[in-house]
Design an enzyme around this catalytic site. Structure first.
Site: not given
Ligand code: HPA
Length: 272
Positions: A114, A247
């Site tokens: 992700a 999150h």
């Molecule tokens: N930044 C870093 N890690 C991540 C992000 C983000 O915007 N979204 C999901 N994991």
């Protein structure tokens, strides 16, 4: 102290005794994308804490597991819950599961994550084929003595993300009507999300997406001579491109796109 090769020998012997045979593809399943492991047939699942020399998950609350079996006709070993550098693990620990996959004769790994979208044409929910990465984590998992039987001292990263796999996944996406984006993944250590200034920098440096994983595992996969397919789920726009980051949104987005994600990986595995 045991060498890495000696530890791997112990780990793989245990896994073989538990019924894990030869592996073709290792699957590393990112945040919210672990459900793919539930579709593995004739599955053998082993909790990390049972596995000799395996890192024990201290932070996430629920223990992860290795799941072995058949997916799309391929022998796979899935890591349901990866180890992140920001959790405090050494880089050798973060990447140990990739070494185990290679020691069980995997020829390839599929790495997923992700991440935040930096490219202004991306939107949350897009899937992105990783074409290359920028290691911005401030370290490298291969620092230290090199074990020549595992791989070379100075691995070539020119074609880390296997060209043939990229072509095939793009074809599958097109056939299935999946709008698969492509781009460069930039790995930060985390655990903070980036600042808007850091995202501005990332874009100037050529990043399309940012995240806190994947880079160490891919470096070790390349060191070990494995082919790599990397797929990111853009869960949010990166810092400064939307009001704020949390999150919950990351989890909600993976929930929304996981069916498409699973379809893409399964269909692609069948043709790799
Ligand atoms: N930044 C870093 N890690 C991540 C992000 C983000 O915007 N979204 C999901 N994991």
């Amino acid at each position: 102290m045991k060498t890495l090769s000696e530890k791997l020998q112990e780990t793989t012997q245990f896994l073989k005794e538990k019924g894990i045979g030869d592996v073709e593809f290792g699957l590393i399943l990112g945040s919210g994308l672990g459900e793919l492991a539930d579709e593995i047939e004739e599955a053998v699942a082993i909790a990390y804490e049972e596995i000799p020399n395996f890192p024990v998950s201290t932070v996430t609350g629920h223990a992860g597991k290795l799941v072995y079996g058949t997916l799309s006709g391929r022998k796979v070993l899935a890591l349901q819950g990866r180890f992140h550098y920001y959790e405090g693990y050494a880089m050798t620990t973060v990447t140990y599961p990739v070494r185990v996959m290679a020691a069980l004769s995997a020829h390839s790994v599929v790495v997923t994550n992700a991440c935040g979208g930096v490219n202004e044409t991306f939107k949350p929910g897009d899937l992105m084929l990783i074409t290359d990465h920028i290691n911005f984590m401030g370290t490298n998992p291969l620092i230290g003595a090199n074990e020549e039987d595992l791989g070379p001292r100075f691995p070539d990263m020119s074609q880390a993300y296997t060209g043939d796999y990229r072509k095939k996944v793009a074809e599958v996406a097109q056939t299935r009507g999946i709008d698969l984006k492509e781009g460069v993944y930039m790995g930060f250590s985390g655990p903070t999300y980036e600042t808007p200034a850091e995202i501005h920098m990332a874009r100037i440096l050529g990043a399309d997406a940012v995240g806190m994983s994947t880079v160490p595992e891919v470096i070790v996969a390349v060191h070990n001579g494995l082919k790599v397919l990397g797929i990111s789920c853009i869960t949010n726009l990166a810092a400064g491109m939307q009001a704020n980051l949390n999150h919950t949104e990351v989890v909600e987005t993976t929930e929304r796109v996981k069916a498409e994600f699973k379809e893409l990986i399964k269909e692609t595995l069948a043709v790799l």
